[in-house]
Design an enzyme around this catalytic site. Structure first.
Site, mmCIF file in Angstrom:
data_model
loop_
_atom_site.group_PDB
_atom_site.id
_atom_site.type_symbol
_atom_site.label_atom_id
_atom_site.label_comp_id
_atom_site.label_asym_id
_atom_site.label_seq_id
_atom_site.Cartn_x
_atom_site.Cartn_y
_atom_site.Cartn_z
ATOM 1 N N LYS A 106 0.861 -1.177 0.000
ATOM 2 C CA LYS A 106 0.000 0.000 0.000
ATOM 3 C C LYS A 106 0.900 1.230 0.000
ATOM 4 C CE LYS A 106 -2.994 2.941 2.696
ATOM 5 N NZ LYS A 106 -3.699 3.194 3.969
ATOM 6 N N GLY A 167 -8.223 8.611 10.086
ATOM 7 C CA GLY A 167 -8.492 8.643 11.521
ATOM 8 C C GLY A 167 -9.493 9.691 11.959
ATOM 9 N N ALA A 193 -9.553 5.176 4.465
ATOM 10 C CA ALA A 193 -9.454 6.274 5.431
ATOM 11 C C ALA A 193 -10.715 7.114 5.524
ATOM 12 C CB ALA A 193 -8.291 7.185 5.074
ATOM 13 N N GLY A 194 -11.084 7.451 6.755
ATOM 14 C CA GLY A 194 -12.152 8.403 7.006
ATOM 15 C C GLY A 194 -13.477 7.805 7.448
ATOM 16 N N ASN A 215 -9.087 1.299 9.788
ATOM 17 C CA ASN A 215 -8.363 0.893 10.986
ATOM 18 C C ASN A 215 -8.961 1.549 12.236
ATOM 19 O OD1 ASN A 215 -6.514 0.351 13.037
ATOM 20 N ND2 ASN A 215 -4.727 0.649 11.773
ATOM 21 N N THR A 216 -8.900 2.886 12.304
ATOM 22 C CA THR A 216 -9.333 3.590 13.511
ATOM 23 C C THR A 216 -10.801 3.331 13.851
ATOM 24 O OG1 THR A 216 -7.782 5.322 12.903
ATOM 25 C CG2 THR A 216 -9.336 5.839 14.638
#
Lengths: 264, 66, 264, 66, 264, 264, 66, 66
Positions: A106, A167, A193-194, A215-216
Site C-alpha cells: 500500500k 483517523g 481512510a475516514g 483501521n481507527t
C-alpha cells in the site's frame, strides 16, 4: 447473501478475495485485541507497517506477523509516515525483503501532518518506480477522479481514494467524486481512510466501491470486536444493496398498501 | 570502528560483516530487513557484506499499522 | 454479532423479538416473491392490510395469511388508507376479529395523499380509543419529539416516527429529531417509512432506534430478495455499531501507524 | 330485500341472517371479518344476526400491505 | 455593511478590489444581457476567453472588450479548453499580447471533459513556466489542500479551488477541504466553479474565502440580471457573517425571551 | 434588487411589509446594542415579550417600547415561555391591552424545555380561541406540512415552522418539509427559529419562504450589528435567487467558455 | 504560396509579411493577437515578419467566457 | 387587606380600587397591563375595579424577547 455469494469475490493483482473489508492493525490495546477484532472482521487483507526493530530491549511481546500468520492473512505493508517518494520506495523494498518477496504494497506518500492527505505528485513518482520494480501497488490518493485515473493508467493494481482524513471518522465527504472514480475505473476502487461507523462503510459500497480499508473506526470504538462485526456486516449489506439495485428516490409519498378494496 | 545502528552510535570490530552484527544482536533467524546507507541489504548477502566506518545501518521489522 | 447476541433481543407489548427488521408485505410482484424476500429478510413481524374480500371472483391466488402463516410470523395489521380516527378504529376492530383476537396493530391516520404524513390529532384520538379497547398500538407518527412523547404517555407500545415520506426512499431527513425521540422514549422506537437503501437502515439503528419497519425499499428494489438480505445485515450492522460505541469524529487526521520507530 | 355488499347492491331473501349470507357466498370457514353499517359483527354472532333492508355489509380479508 | 466597509477590500497581485464577486462572461443570450447582468453583479474582475477571430464574416456584433471596457473592468483571461500545459501557456501569451501586456491570467488545465476537473500535474507545470514569464497566475485547482499549498508556494497570486464541477451548480461539495485550504493559505482563496445559487456563494464566504468566481449560476438563471443582484448580496452577506463571527451551533434549544418575570 | 423592488412586498393580516427579515429583541448586551442591531437589520416587525413589571426597583433603563417606538416598528408580542393554551391566551390578551388594541401576536405554545418544540395540540387550541377573539395569529409550529395546513385552515395569518430548535443555530434541518409547507400554503410562511448564519437565511428564502424570524443568530454573534447587516442582505439575496429561478443542478460539468474557435 | 490561417488553407503572395496579411484581412487596428507555428508574433514585429510556405497562422481575439 | 402583587404578598387599604393601587405604585401613565386572578382588567376600568382579599394581581410590561 443468497445464492450468488460464491460468485461475488473480487481480485487484486490476480489474487482472489471474498471479504471486501480490509483492515489496519494499528491502535489496538494489545495483540490479543488486535487478533480478536481482526478475526471478527473477517478481513483477508491486513495492513502492516515497518519500523525500526527495538534492539536489545528483548520485548517478549509477540510480533504482529506471529499474531496474524501469513497462512491466514494477506499482508499489505504500507508506507505510512512517508512524506516523499524516496522514503516510500525504501520502505516498500524493505517490506518486500522482510516478507520474502511478497510484492503487494500500500503506497501512501503524505502531504502534511494536519490532514495526512496524499502528496499526489510524490505518489505518482513513487508509484512509477515501484511498478517498474515489480511491486503490485495499491495506492492511497485523494478523491480527485483525474488523479485516480492517472494512477490506474500508471499500472496501480487498486486505487484507494480517501473518504475523509485518516483517523477522522468523518465518513464520505464527497460521494459524487467517489462515484465518478468508480465509474471511470477498470481496477478495483477501495475507500481508504475516514470511515467512522458502519453506515459510512455501507455507503461506500453502495457507491460501487469494491471494498473499504479501515483501521481507527474499529480500533478506536469502545468495543472494537463488536465494531469489527458491525463493519463486516455493513460492507456486505452495502455490497448487496448495490447489487440489488436500490429503489429510485422520490420526493413525495407512495402508499405500500393497495388503494382498492378500501371499505370506507 | 563506529557505525550508526537504528540511529544510535555503536562501536563494532573492524572485521565484522553484517552476518556477524546480526548474530551479535541476537537477531539471527528473526523476521527483519536491513538497510545500509539507505540501500537494501538482502538477507542472502549478510555474510560477506562488510561494514564500513560511519555506515548507517537500519534494521527494521513489522509492526501493527493501518 | 459476538457473544452478546442472545441477550440483544427487544420486546414489544411483552412479546420478545430478535429481528429488528419489520417488513411490509405490499408491492411485490407475486406471493412467491413476497415469501422469498420476507424469508430472506429474517423479519419476525410483518404488516398486513385489510381490504374488501373480492367476492365471487373465486381467485385461486393464495391468501397472504397462508403464504406467511401465523406460526412463523407475528402479524401487524395496519390502518393504511385511513384519513380519520373513525375508519382507523373500525379497521383495527375488523383486523382483531379477523385474526381471532390478535390485538397488536399498527395505527396510521394519514393527513394527505401527497406526503402520507400522519394527522397527529386524529392519530392521538384513535390511539386513545384503541388503547381503551385493549389494543397494543404501534403508532406511526411524524418526527416531532413532543408528539412522540404524547403517544408514549397515552400508552402506545411502540412509537414509529417516519424517516421520510412513505415510499419515498429519501432516508432519514432529520437525524437530530430521531435521536431526540430515542433519548426521550421508554418504549421501543422504530423508524417507519422513508428508508431507501441499506445504509439508511444502518443509520437509523446507529441513532439508537430499536428497529426499522420498511416495505418499498425491499419490494421496489430491482432484486427484492437480495435487498432483503442487505437490509437484514444493515440493521444488524447498525445495531452493533450503536452498541459498540463509534469512535469520536475529529476534523483532522490521526495516523493509524506508529510515529516512533521511523527509520528515515 | 336489498342490501349493499361491499358497496354493491344485492337482493337477498328477507329471512336470511348473516350465517346464511356467508354460506351463500361460499365464504364459510374462510378468514374474513364482517361489518354491518360500520359496526363489527363477530363471527360468533353470525347465526342469529338478522339482516335488514338497506344494510351496508362489508366483508373484509387480509391482503399484502406495508 | 456598517462602518468597516471601506476597510474590507482585498488585493490580488497588488491590485485592490472591493467586490468579492468575480464573474465569467460566457453563456449569456447576447451582449446586452451580458452587460446588464455584469453591471448588476458589481463585479470588478471579469474572465474572458481567447478564440480564433472569425475572419471575413464581418460580424457586427460588438466585441466583449468593447461591451466591458478596460477602464471599468479588470480582465481575467482564462485558459478554458486547454488540456495540457503547452496550450495553456500559448493561450496566456496570446492573451497578454492581446491586452497590451496585461499579465493577470486565470490558469486552468483540464483533466477530462466529463468533470472538467483540473489536471493538477499539468497545472503545476504550466504555472511554473507562466510565473517565470512574469504572469500573475490565479489558478483553478481541485479542493485538495496539499495541491492548493503547492500552487501557492510556486508563486500563484490566488488559489481557486472548485466547489463542484464547472457549470454543475451543485454547490460546495466538501466544506472541510475549502476551510482547510483557507486556513493554510497566505494568498487569496476564491471558490471557482460549482456554485448554483445565492446560498452557495454565501457559504463559500462564510468558510472564509476571499471571493467567489462564477458564470453559469448567473448566466443560466431564468433571470440572469436578478440572479446577479442576488449573488452580489449573497457574497456580501456571507462575508459579513464571516467577519461578524457566527453564534456557536448547539444541539438543543435556548430561549430568546427572558425566563424571569413570568407571571404564570 | 433591480426594477421590481417596489413590487416585491408581502402582506400579513392586511399590513404591507417590504423587509422579509423579522427579528427578536432578546439576548442583547443592552438597549443600545438592541437598537443598533435592529436598525441595521432593516426589520419592520420586531417581537417583544411581556413579563412582570419590576415594581419599586425604579430602574431607569429605558423600556423596549421607547427604544423601538411604535411609529417605526410593528410589534409582534410573543407567548414565549407558555407551555399550555391557557397561559398563551392570557399573555395575548395582556399584550393587546398593553399595546392599545394591537392584535397581531406570535403564538408559541411549547412542548418541553429541551427542544422548545411546539406542543401542536395546545397550539391549535389556543389559536382557535385567539382567532375567535379577533387576534391576528402568526403561529410557531413544527415542520410538519399537515399541521401547518391545519393552522392555516384555522385562520392563522402566517405559519412559522421551525428550521431547528430555538436558539440552536443548526440551520434548516429538513428542507423538503419547509418546501412542502410553502407549496401548500395560501398564507405567508416564515421560518422561525434555528437559523445560525447568513446562508441559512438565504436557504430559507430560496425554498420560497416569505420571510425569516430570528433572534439569537444576530444577538449571539460576536458582532451583532454586523451580523444584522449580513442577515438583511442574505434574506434579500435568497429572495432574489428564488425569484430569479436558479440554474438546474447537473451531476457533471458544462463549460462556460465556447468550445468552437479553439486554436489548438 | 500556401499557408494555414486559423486552420484553413489560404493562398498568399510570396512577398507578404504579417503586416500585409493583417491589412489584407481588414484586421488592422483591431484587438487581435497572432501566433505562427505556435509561437507568438508580437504586434510590434508584424512588419518585417515574413511568412513562409506552410506556416500555420492563428489570429485570435477575445470572446465571452468563464 | 392582603393581596398578591406579582406573586408577592402586599397589604393595602380595604378601600382601594385598581386606580388607587396603580397610583400608589407610581405606575400611572406607564405602559402596563393588569390581570386579577388570571382575568384581564382593562385600563379603562381601573377606577371602580375594587380589589378583594387574596386577589392575585399581575402587572406586566413589555421586555425584549424573541
Amino acid at each position: 447473501m443468497p445464492n450468488n455469494t460464491q460468485t461475488d469475490c473480487f481480485s487484486i493483482a490476480g489474487r482472489e478475495f471474498t471479504s471486501r473489508l480490509l483492515v489496519g492493525t494499528g491502535k489496538y490495546k494489545d495483540m490479543e485485541e488486535t487478533r480478536a477484532a481482526i478475526d471478527e472482521s473477517g478481513a483477508e487483507i491486513v495492513t502492516i507497517a515497518v519500523r525500526r526493530s527495538n534492539i536489545g530491549q528483548n520485548s517478549n511481546e509477540p510480533n504482529i506477523l506471529n499474531v496474524l500468520p501469513p497462512q491466514e492473512y494477506t499482508y499489505l505493508p504500507n508506507t505510512a509516515g512517508c512524506y516523499d517518494a524516496k522514503t516510500a520506495i525504501r520502505t516498500c523494498r524493505l517490506a518486500r525483503e522482510l516478507l520474502d518477496g511478497h510484492n503487494l504494497v500500500k503506497l501512501e506518500v503524505l502531504g502534511d501532518e494536519k490532514t495526512l492527505f496524499p502528496d499526489v505528485i510524490q505518489t505518482l513518482e513513487a508509484a512509477e518506480v515501484l511498478i517498474k520494480e515489480g511491486f503490485d501497488v495499491m495506492v492511497y490518493t485523494n478523491d480527485d477522479p483525474i488523479m485516480a485515473k492517472r494512477l490506474e493508467e500508471l499500472g496501480c493494481v487498486a486505487v484507494m481514494p480517501l473518504a475523509a482524513p485518516i483517523g477522522s471518522g468523518l465518513g464520505i465527504r464527497n460521494r459524487l467524486n467517489i462515484r465518478t472514480i468508480v465509474e471511470n475505473a477498470k481496477v478495483p476502487v477501495l475507500v481508504d481512510a475516514g470511515v467512522g461507523t458502519a453506515s459510512d462503510a455501507a455507503v461506500a459500497m453502495e457507491l460501487g466501491c469494491d471494498g473499504v480499508l479501515m483501521n481507527t473506526a474499529i480500533a478506536a470504538a469502545q468495543d472494537p470486536v463488536l465494531m469489527a462485526s458491525a463493519m463486516k456486516k455493513a460492507i456486505q449489506a452495502g455490497r448487496e444493496a448495490y447489487l440489488a439495485g436500490r429503489m429510485p428516490a422520490k420526493r413525495f409519498a407512495s402508499a405500500s398498501s393497495p388503494l382498492d378494496g378500501l371499505f370506507f | 570502528m563506529q557505525i550508526y545502528l537504528n540511529g544510535e552510535e555503536m562501536q563494532i570490530l573492524d572485521t565484522m560483516d553484517m552476518a556477524d552484527l546480526i548474530e551479535q544482536l541476537n537477531l539471527k533467524g528473526q523476521r527483519i530487513a536491513v538497510e545500509v546507507n539507505e540501500e537494501l541489504v538482502p538477507r542472502s548477502t549478510f555474510s560477506g557484506h562488510t561494514l564500513r566506518e560511519q555506515d548507517h545501518v537500519e534494521i527494521i521489522h513489522a509492526v501493527g499499522g493501518g
